[in-house]
Write a protein that holds these residues in place. Structure first.
Motif, PDB file in Angstrom:
ATOM      1  N   PRO A 115      30.999  51.661  72.559  1.00 37.34           N
ATOM      2  CA  PRO A 115      31.318  53.068  72.321  1.00 37.34           C
ATOM      3  C   PRO A 115      30.096  53.989  72.237  1.00 37.34           C
ATOM      4  N   VAL A 116      28.904  53.426  72.143  1.00 32.89           N
ATOM      5  CA  VAL A 116      27.702  54.251  72.016  1.00 32.89           C
ATOM      6  C   VAL A 116      26.585  53.811  72.971  1.00 32.89           C
ATOM      7  N   PRO A 117      26.883  53.851  74.298  1.00 25.74           N
ATOM      8  CA  PRO A 117      25.827  53.489  75.233  1.00 25.74           C
ATOM      9  C   PRO A 117      24.600  54.382  75.071  1.00 25.74           C
ATOM     10  N   VAL A 118      23.490  53.872  75.463  1.00 21.67           N
ATOM     11  CA  VAL A 118      22.134  54.399  75.339  1.00 21.67           C
ATOM     12  C   VAL A 118      21.615  54.081  73.946  1.00 21.67           C
ATOM     13  N   ILE A 119      22.307  54.542  72.891  1.00 22.44           N
ATOM     14  CA  ILE A 119      21.843  54.252  71.530  1.00 22.44           C
ATOM     15  C   ILE A 119      22.000  52.762  71.239  1.00 22.44           C
ATOM     16  N   VAL A 120      23.121  52.176  71.603  1.00 21.42           N
ATOM     17  CA  VAL A 120      23.293  50.721  71.618  1.00 21.42           C
ATOM     18  C   VAL A 120      23.119  50.346  73.090  1.00 21.42           C
ATOM     19  N   PRO A 121      21.957  49.781  73.429  1.00 24.73           N
ATOM     20  CA  PRO A 121      21.471  49.764  74.816  1.00 24.73           C
ATOM     21  C   PRO A 121      22.092  48.717  75.742  1.00 24.73           C
ATOM     22  N   CYS A 122      23.323  48.940  76.143  1.00 24.30           N
ATOM     23  CA  CYS A 122      23.961  48.032  77.103  1.00 24.30           C
ATOM     24  C   CYS A 122      23.273  48.079  78.464  1.00 24.30           C
ATOM     25  N   HIS A 123      22.519  49.132  78.730  1.00 24.60           N
ATOM     26  CA  HIS A 123      21.801  49.214  80.009  1.00 24.60           C
ATOM     27  C   HIS A 123      20.721  48.144  80.123  1.00 24.60           C
ATOM     28  N   ARG A 124      20.346  47.511  79.025  1.00 24.20           N
ATOM     29  CA  ARG A 124      19.315  46.471  79.041  1.00 24.20           C
ATOM     30  C   ARG A 124      19.873  45.099  79.422  1.00 24.20           C
ATOM     31  N   ILE A 125      21.154  45.023  79.715  1.00 23.11           N
ATOM     32  CA  ILE A 125      21.758  43.760  80.123  1.00 23.11           C
ATOM     33  C   ILE A 125      21.988  43.822  81.635  1.00 23.11           C
ATOM     34  N   VAL A 126      21.464  42.802  82.313  1.00 27.19           N
ATOM     35  CA  VAL A 126      21.503  42.768  83.783  1.00 27.19           C
ATOM     36  C   VAL A 126      22.136  41.458  84.250  1.00 27.19           C
ATOM     37  N   GLY A 127      22.408  41.399  85.537  1.00 24.65           N
ATOM     38  CA  GLY A 127      22.981  40.200  86.122  1.00 24.65           C
ATOM     39  C   GLY A 127      21.952  39.093  86.269  1.00 24.65           C
ATOM     40  N   ALA A 128      22.433  37.927  86.659  1.00 23.82           N
ATOM     41  CA  ALA A 128      21.562  36.772  86.871  1.00 23.82           C
ATOM     42  C   ALA A 128      20.439  37.147  87.834  1.00 23.82           C
ATOM     43  N   GLY A 129      19.255  36.677  87.533  1.00 26.37           N
ATOM     44  CA  GLY A 129      18.103  36.964  88.374  1.00 26.37           C
ATOM     45  C   GLY A 129      17.625  38.400  88.298  1.00 26.37           C
ATOM     46  N   GLY A 134      27.023  46.439  87.268  1.00 28.05           N
ATOM     47  CA  GLY A 134      27.866  46.977  86.217  1.00 28.05           C
ATOM     48  C   GLY A 134      27.198  47.869  85.196  1.00 28.05           C
ATOM     49  N   PHE A 135      27.699  49.077  85.107  1.00 21.03           N
ATOM     50  CA  PHE A 135      27.278  49.982  84.038  1.00 21.03           C
ATOM     51  C   PHE A 135      28.285  51.112  84.009  1.00 21.03           C
ATOM     52  N   GLY A 136      28.855  51.364  82.836  1.00 21.41           N
ATOM     53  CA  GLY A 136      29.882  52.385  82.699  1.00 21.41           C
ATOM     54  C   GLY A 136      29.428  53.769  83.135  1.00 21.41           C
ATOM     55  N   GLY A 137      28.144  54.037  83.024  1.00 17.14           N
ATOM     56  CA  GLY A 137      27.613  55.333  83.443  1.00 17.14           C
ATOM     57  C   GLY A 137      27.209  55.373  84.898  1.00 17.14           C
ATOM     58  N   GLY A 138      27.380  54.261  85.611  1.00 16.26           N
ATOM     59  CA  GLY A 138      26.976  54.174  87.009  1.00 16.26           C
ATOM     60  C   GLY A 138      25.582  53.590  87.147  1.00 16.26           C
ATOM     61  N   THR A 144      17.729  54.668  86.038  1.00 12.33           N
ATOM     62  CA  THR A 144      16.901  55.702  85.398  1.00 12.33           C
ATOM     63  C   THR A 144      16.494  55.273  83.995  1.00 12.33           C
ATOM     64  N   LEU A 145      17.440  54.754  83.208  1.00 10.70           N
ATOM     65  CA  LEU A 145      17.124  54.327  81.838  1.00 10.70           C
ATOM     66  C   LEU A 145      16.139  53.167  81.831  1.00 10.70           C
TER      67      LEU A 145
END
Length: 159
Positions: A115-129, A134-138, A144-145
């Protein structure tokens, strides 16, 4: 809930407060959002987000509230907050860290429900390799992040 919107390198970004903590963020403008924060907490989170986007803040200090979510999702969200600024983990690595090595796809679902992307950094999770998936914000926002954080982390490492 009070929404405030700010301009950022990833476009308009809205953040919600409930009077005591941050309880939501949204890529884009939320219809009820104001551009001027009207309480202490909203001013604090907007200031922290502006500093983050300017490369001046590497760790948020605002209180975050996440009242919904399964035990698994909450474990994933906690693990997200432990990923160091400027670094990434894979969905599989996060699955192992929360105790279910076969749950990489479920980690992806938990990321999507954050519920709080950027502040809780889901953008730091990537696929294998290290693959960007996948990212809710595109994906352009995720790139960019990650580029912002990588540049800042590199500057800190070399200074």
């Amino acid at each position: 809930m009070r929404w405030t919107v700010l301009d950022s390198p990833i476009g308009e970004f809205s953040v919600a407060t409930d009077g005591t903590s941050i309880c939501g963020t949204h890529f884009g403008r939320v219809e009820s959002a104001t551009e001027e924060p009207d309480d202490v907490l909203s001013r604090q989170v907007v200031a922290e987000l502006r500093a983050y986007f300017a490369g001046e803040l590497t760790a948020f200090t605002v209180a975050v509230s996440m009242p919904r979510g399964s035990d698994f999702e909450r474990a994933v969200w906690r693990e997200m907050t432990r990923i160091p600024y400027g670094e990434t983990l894979t969905y599989g690595e996060v699955a192992r860290l929360v105790g279910d090595a076969g749950a990489a796809r479920a980690v992806g679902v938990a990321c999507n429900r954050n519920p709080v992307p950027v502040i809780v950094p889901c953008h730091r999770i990537v696929g294998a390799g290290g693959k960007l998936v996948g990212f809710g914000g595109g994906l352009p926002r995720k790139v960019t992040l990650l580029e912002l954080e990588a540049a800042v982390a590199l500057r800190h490492a070399w200074s």
